[in-house]
Design a protein around this motif. Structure first.
Motif, PDB file in Angstrom:
ATOM      1  N   ARG A 319       0.836  -1.205   0.000  1.00  7.71           N
ATOM      2  CA  ARG A 319       0.000   0.000   0.000  1.00  7.71           C
ATOM      3  C   ARG A 319       0.869   1.252   0.000  1.00  7.71           C
ATOM      4  N   GLN A 320       1.898   1.236   0.837  1.00  6.32           N
ATOM      5  CA  GLN A 320       2.761   2.404   0.928  1.00  6.32           C
ATOM      6  C   GLN A 320       3.458   2.675  -0.406  1.00  6.32           C
ATOM      7  N   LEU A 321       3.918   1.605  -1.036  1.00  5.13           N
ATOM      8  CA  LEU A 321       4.611   1.768  -2.307  1.00  5.13           C
ATOM      9  C   LEU A 321       3.632   2.256  -3.383  1.00  5.13           C
ATOM     10  N   ALA A 322       2.443   1.704  -3.381  1.00  9.40           N
ATOM     11  CA  ALA A 322       1.436   2.137  -4.346  1.00  9.40           C
ATOM     12  C   ALA A 322       1.181   3.623  -4.173  1.00  9.40           C
ATOM     13  N   PHE A 323       1.158   4.041  -2.937  1.00 11.15           N
ATOM     14  CA  PHE A 323       0.948   5.458  -2.666  1.00 11.15           C
ATOM     15  C   PHE A 323       2.087   6.289  -3.258  1.00 11.15           C
ATOM     16  N   ASN A 324       3.317   5.842  -3.040  1.00  8.91           N
ATOM     17  CA  ASN A 324       4.460   6.566  -3.596  1.00  8.91           C
ATOM     18  C   ASN A 324       4.349   6.669  -5.114  1.00  8.91           C
ATOM     19  N   MET A 325       3.853   5.596  -5.719  1.00  8.04           N
ATOM     20  CA  MET A 325       3.741   5.598  -7.177  1.00  8.04           C
ATOM     21  C   MET A 325       2.661   6.572  -7.641  1.00  8.04           C
ATOM     22  N   LEU A 326       1.566   6.612  -6.907  1.00  5.44           N
ATOM     23  CA  LEU A 326       0.532   7.614  -7.219  1.00  5.44           C
ATOM     24  C   LEU A 326       1.159   8.996  -7.163  1.00  5.44           C
ATOM     25  N   ALA A 327       1.986   9.196  -6.138  1.00  5.10           N
ATOM     26  CA  ALA A 327       2.621  10.488  -5.952  1.00  5.10           C
ATOM     27  C   ALA A 327       3.535  10.829  -7.117  1.00  5.10           C
ATOM     28  N   GLN A 328       4.088   9.797  -7.750  1.00  6.02           N
ATOM     29  CA  GLN A 328       4.975  10.067  -8.874  1.00  6.02           C
ATOM     30  C   GLN A 328       4.212  10.194 -10.181  1.00  6.02           C
ATOM     31  N   LEU A 588      -8.719   5.490  -7.008  1.00  2.00           N
ATOM     32  CA  LEU A 588      -7.494   5.252  -6.234  1.00  2.00           C
ATOM     33  C   LEU A 588      -7.192   6.452  -5.349  1.00  2.00           C
ATOM     34  N   GLN A 589      -7.298   7.619  -5.956  1.00  2.00           N
ATOM     35  CA  GLN A 589      -7.011   8.848  -5.232  1.00  2.00           C
ATOM     36  C   GLN A 589      -7.956   8.976  -4.033  1.00  2.00           C
ATOM     37  N   HIS A 590      -9.213   8.710  -4.295  1.00  2.00           N
ATOM     38  CA  HIS A 590     -10.216   8.814  -3.237  1.00  2.00           C
ATOM     39  C   HIS A 590      -9.932   7.820  -2.123  1.00  2.00           C
ATOM     40  N   GLN A 591      -9.630   6.578  -2.521  1.00  2.00           N
ATOM     41  CA  GLN A 591      -9.378   5.556  -1.504  1.00  2.00           C
ATOM     42  C   GLN A 591      -8.131   5.873  -0.708  1.00  2.00           C
ATOM     43  N   ASP A 602     -14.099   3.533   0.111  1.00  2.00           N
ATOM     44  CA  ASP A 602     -15.277   3.319  -0.730  1.00  2.00           C
ATOM     45  C   ASP A 602     -15.062   3.998  -2.083  1.00  2.00           C
ATOM     46  N   ASN A 603     -16.064   3.950  -2.911  1.00  2.00           N
ATOM     47  CA  ASN A 603     -15.955   4.532  -4.242  1.00  2.00           C
ATOM     48  C   ASN A 603     -16.874   5.731  -4.409  1.00  2.00           C
ATOM     49  N   LEU A 604     -17.309   6.281  -3.276  1.00  2.00           N
ATOM     50  CA  LEU A 604     -18.286   7.369  -3.334  1.00  2.00           C
ATOM     51  C   LEU A 604     -17.579   8.713  -3.321  1.00  2.00           C
TER      52      LEU A 604
END
Lengths: 639, 221
Positions: A319-328, A588-591, A602-604
């Protein structure tokens, strides 16, 4: 400068102030922007009046809405009328295609309420397109250019958050649990233990009525101060807690907390506001999460894990790595595939660990993933959807063999749950005898769904037809796929029923308002991005894949390959895929940004909370969803 | 700038010959047809900057104006901005600028908010500098708005209040300059033209008459 030039400069200045707040103008060079502002005329269109339409002849102006709402309606004889109305708001422009081509508009544009528009004469519009690459890109690749801009904004937003999160200098206010479990000192020990058990936590904060912490109670206290001390379960928890807990104020840094833990030999630090009231708890684990983790390290730790506890740690790292990737600024398609890949590795390791206690030597079998996992489209909150396929040539031994697989699967399902993949509420899991089948049973099951497309069969098709082998003999899954595609491509009735089902839900575009946000009765003001967004694309992709014999399960690949076989133009497909990509990215951003750490997101989303640019792209993405639905409707003659 | 002091300090009131000629040419130029439909008439929306509210003693500091053509189109090229402060008391230059404004107006009907204020300053300026009795056809939004937009307010309101009522107040963060104000007036006027046409006030002459009548009625009844 003459007085008229000065007048023009000031009028244009007023226009510039508006342009600077809207895409794509805010990205255009000063000269191009000045040109637009110098030439644009401001015109008023009262509510109900027609602004431009097919009858007006070749379009003379490019219109940019300054304020008010404009409705676009497809003129002429249109079969799918309910799909042809859309509404435009401030900052949006029209009719781009017609003014570029110098032809009459195919849509009729009407002012819904009082509207002010900037109108740029067609010749000036063409000059601007020739001189400004940004404007040109906007007009020729409408969504692509907006998306690009939004992605850069998102990157910035995440980068900021990432750097806040990932340094030891960040304040404690943003780290750890923001809603720690707490009880009052009078609470009986039994009640306190129940609270801990229900919340699944190892420690409790004891707070007074003023929310100031007075003590901490942990699992180790349970042994020393309750069990061994023979304390009654009805005694107040204050008799068992450790008094004078270690506290830091919210503005203290992660570094302070780390130092405190090291010097005092503690694992938790309570966080309080300036008045000393409890606002959070920071654990040792939270602080470790601040340090960056790399893809390779995670893979290594997954593959080298010897028990579920260390896999739990790896799941958090994913999860943490996925977050870093979103950030990039990694796009949604790559990101969901990446999450899937690591989750695959994790699942495989869980399976391997369980295989140490089970022996299937000499049996052909495979572990299957279904649903979003089967499509490589996992977001951060995905529950388990899995099954087993095996080969059993001895009918007498079948039941016993199935039972062995079920026992094994139960262990895997439970371990996966502990690693953060919650058990499937619909019990679509390998430990369910319904989904632990031999190859022949799976084939029969698929065939019966295709033959009799009743509602339940269609629902199952949307989950089970997106399967992928995760472990074991992949050939078994391939055999299932060949069988399935042979069935579906020769069953137009089944595909038509699927199409009918897929058209049940429409993208939430309003005729007057931008979005319909009242579709979920218990979530007013919000849009379910999965139900009304990505699922539409996924459903259509599945139907076209089944119809054209595409073996892939991933929706993007399905759409790309099916489009080739159906000779759909590249730019049309790209626009659709960009729409899907954006909706996934928003999910993804929302979650990640709004979900609580460690909780199912959620997806709301509330469209009003998006910035203007994202709102426009979302609207455009929904239009793309509507477009492929329209296509599906025509292809399968669904009314 | 156009205060009493300035007027007295001026040796005689001789204009440069070319300015004098241009003023004569302006006097002789034909006024536009006002009994045509709004679409064929060019209106000029105007706002001024002054040192105070009294036209006979305070100073006119600047003028901002835009043309409104074809029944409601604001074109950046048809705009005018005059700032007397930049002239540093050069009276010949001021004469020429006021002349340039006359030429920009081309005897078009003038639209503003509160004619006694705006018209008062202009009248004095033209009398003192070019010796002209400045009497254009006025459309006064201050009186016309309550009579044409009764549903919003049937009594005269401060301009800021009207802007709120028309939903134009939001963008005015911080101070507006004279041109911003003029453009806001132009927007209200664009909406007013549509409303007026709907009430059969479909020519400039009728609109000017309606403006006069509304201000007369309001003041005397």
């Amino acid at each position: 400068m003459s007085l008229r030039q000065e007048g023009r400069r000031r009028v244009a200045g007023n226009t510039l102030a508006f342009l600077k707040n809207h895409a794509p103008f805010n990205k255009m060079k000063a000269e191009a922007l000045q040109f637009f502002a110098d030439k644009a005329q401001l015109v008023f269109h009262p509510a109900g009046s027609e602004i431009v339409g097919p009858a007006a002849g070749n379009v003379r102006y490019f219109y940019l809405i300054e304020s008010g709402k404009v409705q676009a309606r497809q003129a002429g004889e249109v079969t799918v009328t309910e799909y042809s109305i859309l509404s435009l708001g401030a900052g949006e422009s029209f009719p781009i295609g017609a003014v570029t081509a110098g032809r009459p508009s195919t849509n009729l544009y009407t002012a819904v309420d009082d509207v002010f528009c900037y109108q740029l004469p067609a010749e000036d519009f063409l000059k601007l397109m020739a001189s400004s690459p940004e404007f040109n890109l906007f007009c020729t690749q409408y969504i692509a250019s907006l998306l690009d801009q939004s992605r850069r904004q998102l990157q910035l937003q995440f980068a900021q958050r990432a750097s806040e999160q990932q340094t030891l200098n960040s304040p404690l206010a943003g780290i750890g649990s923001r809603s720690p479990v707490s009880v009052t000192p009078e609470t009986p020990v039994r009640r306190a233990l129940e609270t801990m058990s229900q919340a699944g936590v190892g420690s409790l904060v004891i707070v007074g009525e003023d929310r100031r912490p007075v003590g901490v109670f942990t699992r180790s206290d349970l042994l020393d101060r309750v069990v061994l001390a023979d304390l009654s379960h009805s005694a107040p928890i204050s008799q068992a807690m450790s008094t004078s807990p270690f506290m830091l104020e919210e503005h203290a840094t992660a570094y302070d907390a780390m130092l405190a833990m090291a010097t005092n030999g503690i694992r938790h630090v309570l966080v309080t506001d300036a008045e000393g009231k409890l606002t959070g708890v920071v654990s040792e684990r939270d602080l470790f999460a601040l340090q960056r983790v790399g893809l390779r390290q995670i893979r290594q730790s997954i593959e080298g894990a010897h028990d579920v506890a260390s896999l739990q740690q790896s799941a958090a790292d994913v999860r943490q790595l996925a977050f870093n990737m979103l950030a990039q600024g990694v796009g949604a398609e790559q990101l969901t595939q990446f999450i899937s890949a690591l989750n695959d590795a994790l699942t495989r390791r869980v399976i391997q660990l369980n295989l140490e206690r089970h022996n299937f030597d000499g049996i052909e079998w495979a572990w299957l993933a279904f649903g979003s996992e089967g499509r490589d489209e996992q977001t951060f909150s995905t529950d388990q959807d899995n099954g087993i396929v095996f080969v059993c040539n001895d009918a007498a031994a079948l039941d016993a063999m199935r039972q062995r697989f079920l026992n094994f699967a139960l262990g895997v399902n439970q371990d996966l749950d502990r690693c953060g993949f919650p058990l499937c509420k619909g019990n679509i899991m390998a430990s369910n005898p319904q989904w632990c089948l031999t190859l022949e049973e799976w084939k029969d099951q698929f065939a019966s769904w295709v033959r009799v497309p009743q509602p339940e069969a269609l629902l199952n098709a949307t989950i089970f037809f997106d399967f992928r082998p995760l472990f074991g003999k992949a050939e078994l899954a391939e055999a299932m796929r060949r069988h399935l595609l042979a069935q579906t491509s020769s069953s137009p009735m089944f595909l038509r029923a699927m199409a009918h089902n897929a058209l049940d839900v429409e993208p939430p575009l309003g005729k007057i308002r931008d979005f319909l946000t009242d579709l979920e009765p218990d979530q007013p003001g919000k849009i379910d991005l999965k139900k009304y967004g990505s699922r539409i694309f996924v459903d259509v992709a599945r139907i076209y894949a089944l119809a054209t014999g595409v073996h892939n399960t991933n929706s993007v690949q399905r759409l790309r390959l099916a489009a080739k076989r159906l000779s759909i133009r590249d730019d049309e497909v790209n626009a659709i895929l960009e729409g899907l990509d954006f909706i996934q990215l928003l999910r993804l951003q929302h979650q990640y940004l709004e979900g609580e750490p460690g909780k199912q997101g959620d997806n709301l989303i509330n469209p009003d909370s998006l910035n203007e640019l994202d709102r426009r792209i979302l609207k455009e993405s929904f239009r793309q969803a509507r477009k492929i639905q329209t296509r599906l409707k025509l292809d399968y003659q669904v009314n | 700038m156009f205060g009493l002091k300035h007027f007295l300090s001026r040796p005689g009131s001789k204009l440069s010959p070319d300015v004098q000629d241009a003023v004569e040419a302006w006097r002789a130029s034909p006024p536009p047809q006002l009994d045509d439909a709004h679409f064929h008439v060019r209106y000029v929306v105007i706002d001024i900057v002054s040192s105070g509210l009294r036209p006979d003693s305070d100073t006119l500091l600047g003028i901002a104006a835009v043309g409104v053509q074809q029944a409601g189109m604001v074109v950046p090229e048809d705009a005018f901005y005059l700032d007397f402060a930049s002239l540093a008391g050069d009276s010949d230059a001021a004469d020429r600028q006021l002349l340039a404004f006359l030429q920009f107006l081309a005897k078009a009907p003038l639209v503003t908010y509160h004619v006694p204020y705006v018209g008062g300053f202009l009248q004095r300026a033209y009398k003192e500098s070019l010796g002209i009795d400045f009497q254009p056809q006025w459309v006064d939004l201050a009186w016309l708005l309550p009579s044409l937009f009764e549903e919003k307010s049937h009594t005269p309101q401060p301009l800021d209040h009207w802007l709120e009522l028309f939903g134009l107040g939001g963008s005015s963060e911080g101070r507006r300059d004279a041109m911003d104000n003029t453009l806001l007036l132009a927007r209200i006027f664009q909406m007013l033209l549509v409303r007026a046409t709907g009430k059969a006030i479909d020519t400039a002459a009728r609109l000017v008459a309606e403006s006069q009548a509304s201000s007369f009625l309001r003041r005397h009844h």
